[in-house]
Write a protein that holds these residues in place. Structure first.
Motif, PDB file in Angstrom:
ATOM      1  N   PHE A  27     -21.029  22.711 -50.994  1.00 53.43           N
ATOM      2  CA  PHE A  27     -21.615  24.076 -51.025  1.00 53.43           C
ATOM      3  C   PHE A  27     -21.043  24.652 -52.379  1.00 53.43           C
ATOM      4  N   ILE A  28     -19.620  24.189 -52.800  1.00 51.60           N
ATOM      5  CA  ILE A  28     -19.076  24.782 -53.922  1.00 51.60           C
ATOM      6  C   ILE A  28     -19.948  24.237 -55.072  1.00 51.60           C
ATOM      7  N   VAL A  29     -20.351  22.900 -55.180  1.00 51.42           N
ATOM      8  CA  VAL A  29     -21.039  22.227 -56.238  1.00 51.42           C
ATOM      9  C   VAL A  29     -22.506  22.785 -56.413  1.00 51.42           C
ATOM     10  N   ARG A  63     -35.672  16.560 -43.274  1.00 47.84           N
ATOM     11  CA  ARG A  63     -34.152  16.432 -43.476  1.00 47.84           C
ATOM     12  C   ARG A  63     -33.723  17.501 -42.858  1.00 47.84           C
ATOM     13  N   SER A  64     -32.431  17.577 -42.510  1.00 48.50           N
ATOM     14  CA  SER A  64     -31.502  18.506 -41.771  1.00 48.50           C
ATOM     15  C   SER A  64     -30.179  18.363 -42.276  1.00 48.50           C
ATOM     16  N   LEU A  65     -29.420  19.403 -41.991  1.00 52.16           N
ATOM     17  CA  LEU A  65     -27.922  19.499 -42.298  1.00 52.16           C
ATOM     18  C   LEU A  65     -27.182  19.394 -40.978  1.00 52.16           C
ATOM     19  N   ALA A 123     -28.734  30.691 -48.629  1.00 51.07           N
ATOM     20  CA  ALA A 123     -29.826  30.804 -47.849  1.00 51.07           C
ATOM     21  C   ALA A 123     -30.462  29.303 -47.428  1.00 51.07           C
ATOM     22  N   GLY A 124     -30.485  28.481 -48.528  1.00 50.18           N
ATOM     23  CA  GLY A 124     -30.964  27.139 -48.526  1.00 50.18           C
ATOM     24  C   GLY A 124     -30.119  26.331 -47.554  1.00 50.18           C
ATOM     25  N   MET A 125     -28.485  26.467 -47.551  1.00 54.38           N
ATOM     26  CA  MET A 125     -27.790  25.944 -46.699  1.00 54.38           C
ATOM     27  C   MET A 125     -27.960  26.215 -45.269  1.00 54.38           C
ATOM     28  N   PHE A 126     -28.264  27.531 -45.042  1.00 52.97           N
ATOM     29  CA  PHE A 126     -28.409  27.783 -43.600  1.00 52.97           C
ATOM     30  C   PHE A 126     -29.803  27.348 -43.371  1.00 52.97           C
ATOM     31  N   LEU A 127     -30.617  27.157 -44.068  1.00 46.26           N
ATOM     32  CA  LEU A 127     -31.962  26.791 -43.530  1.00 46.26           C
ATOM     33  C   LEU A 127     -31.791  25.342 -43.103  1.00 46.26           C
ATOM     34  N   GLY A 128     -30.947  24.593 -43.821  1.00 46.85           N
ATOM     35  CA  GLY A 128     -30.995  23.132 -43.549  1.00 46.85           C
ATOM     36  C   GLY A 128     -30.113  23.049 -42.326  1.00 46.85           C
ATOM     37  N   LEU A 140     -30.124  19.467 -52.369  1.00 46.30           N
ATOM     38  CA  LEU A 140     -28.969  19.105 -53.192  1.00 46.30           C
ATOM     39  C   LEU A 140     -27.653  19.153 -52.323  1.00 46.30           C
ATOM     40  N   ILE A 141     -27.583  20.065 -51.436  1.00 47.10           N
ATOM     41  CA  ILE A 141     -26.652  19.991 -50.541  1.00 47.10           C
ATOM     42  C   ILE A 141     -26.725  18.593 -49.506  1.00 47.10           C
ATOM     43  N   PHE A 142     -27.772  18.488 -49.175  1.00 44.15           N
ATOM     44  CA  PHE A 142     -28.136  17.423 -48.491  1.00 44.15           C
ATOM     45  C   PHE A 142     -27.714  15.990 -49.051  1.00 44.15           C
ATOM     46  N   VAL A 143     -27.982  15.705 -50.376  1.00 46.93           N
ATOM     47  CA  VAL A 143     -27.747  14.558 -51.078  1.00 46.93           C
ATOM     48  C   VAL A 143     -26.305  14.695 -51.300  1.00 46.93           C
ATOM     49  N   LEU A 144     -25.612  15.656 -51.750  1.00 51.44           N
ATOM     50  CA  LEU A 144     -24.282  15.609 -51.884  1.00 51.44           C
ATOM     51  C   LEU A 144     -23.471  15.186 -50.618  1.00 51.44           C
ATOM     52  N   SER A 145     -23.953  15.504 -49.274  1.00 45.87           N
ATOM     53  CA  SER A 145     -23.507  15.255 -48.159  1.00 45.87           C
ATOM     54  C   SER A 145     -23.707  13.974 -47.614  1.00 45.87           C
ATOM     55  N   GLU A 146     -24.906  13.620 -47.552  1.00 49.36           N
ATOM     56  CA  GLU A 146     -25.423  12.210 -47.144  1.00 49.36           C
ATOM     57  C   GLU A 146     -25.029  11.130 -48.013  1.00 49.36           C
ATOM     58  N   ARG A 147     -25.368  11.000 -49.114  1.00 53.65           N
ATOM     59  CA  ARG A 147     -25.184  10.128 -50.328  1.00 53.65           C
ATOM     60  C   ARG A 147     -23.951   9.927 -50.780  1.00 53.65           C
ATOM     61  N   ALA A 148     -23.255  11.293 -51.467  1.00 53.67           N
ATOM     62  CA  ALA A 148     -22.090  11.318 -51.847  1.00 53.67           C
ATOM     63  C   ALA A 148     -20.964  11.215 -51.144  1.00 53.67           C
TER      64      ALA A 148
END
Length: 298
Positions: A62-64, A116-118, A204-209, A46-54
């Motif tokens: 992160f907030i969303v 994928r990666s953040l 945790a998912g954000m830091f995983l990415g 979810l964070i990846f999509v918001l960051s890369e595509r949006a």
């Protein structure tokens, strides 16, 4: 050897972070959430999509993601866990296993098997480090993860100890029927606890990415590490989760220094040794948490 110890402690911070939500949900609802790892991966996507595509900044992503996952936690509790709990203790666990399969296959259908990666969203933080005396290098991202884990665990502990909702959560965990006699809605409290759990899972998912790559089926290893850290530290103990993560991280880094395959073998070996020791000596269950609390007090 000093480098292995430092890196092991920092790695333990990530394991404590990924295990935090698993331990919190077990302590409140006595449910082992087998979808825990898959939910963390879903948050990373979810964070990846918001960051890369949006093209949103990472803090906005992160907030969303936190808001979306908190609502998802509430719905999972009200629509799945609460209803399945009426069928006995085993059915909620099976329900989370089924939820994990649904999440993983939905992510695979949408994103395929590519990793994928953040890392691109955080720039130099993904690889930059501090040089300490003695030629020791400490990564900035692992330190950030460790500090986040400590702050998150401390925040949850303070919330449980000093807030109204925290006291309601503890009362519901002890005896939901008695809590209902004093006006506490156990279903609502459990839904709030599930929402809080999914917030920790999102972190945790954000830091995983940030620290590694992920793909739709990355949830199983994360669940395994979270489960081992929780059991080592004492299931349901927040401070024990930190101790368990550090012990697991130290075992893995020391094992990796001895043999390339020792990373996982050493971690699993320590987990099994502590598990069997706990079965023989039940008093060992609360020892890691007591040591962490004493260190914090000092």
């Amino acid at each position: 050897m000093t480098n292995q110890i430092v890196q092991g402690i920092l790695l333990g911070g990530y394991y404590a972070l990924i295990a935090c939500g698993l331990s919190f949900m077990f302590s409140v609802m006595r449910i082992i959430n087998l979808a825990h790892g898959s939910l963390a991966v879903a948050a990373a996507y979810l964070i990846f999509v918001l960051s890369e595509r949006a093209q949103l900044p990472l803090w906005a992503c992160f907030i969303v993601a936190v808001a979306v996952m908190a609502v998802a936690g509430w719905l999972i509790q009200r629509l799945i866990l609460d209803r399945s709990a009426r069928g006995g203790q085993l059915l909620p666990i099976l329900s989370t296993f089924g939820l994990s399969m649904v999440i993983e296959n939905a992510l695979f259908e949408q994103f395929g098997a590519d990793t994928r990666s953040l890392a691109s969203a955080i720039g130099d933080l993904s690889w930059d480090s501090w040089e300490l005396p003695g030629g020791l290098y400490v990564g900035k991202l692992p330190v950030l993860i460790f500090v986040t884990a400590v702050v998150l665990l401390a925040g949850l502990q303070l919330m449980l100890s000093y807030t109204r909702i925290g006291r309601a959560i503890r009362a519901t965990a002890e005896d939901p029927d008695t809590a209902g006699l004093v006006g506490i809605d156990a279903r609502r409290v459990n839904a709030v606890a599930a929402a809080i759990t999914l917030v920790t899972v999102t972190i945790a998912g954000m830091f995983l990415g940030m620290r590694a790559t992920f793909e739709p089926y990355s949830g199983a290893p994360q669940l395994l590490f979270a489960f081992e850290a929780s059991v080592i530290g004492g299931a349901g103990s927040l401070w024990g989760t930190l101790a368990g993560g550090i012990i697991l991280g130290l075992a893995q880094t020391c094992g990796a220094s001895l043999h390339p395959l020792g990373f996982l073998i050493a971690g699993h070996g320590v987990f099994l040794i502590i598990l069997f020791a706990r079965l023989m000596f039940p008093d060992l269950a609360s020892m890691p948490a007591r040591l962490i609390r004493r260190g914090a007090a000092a």
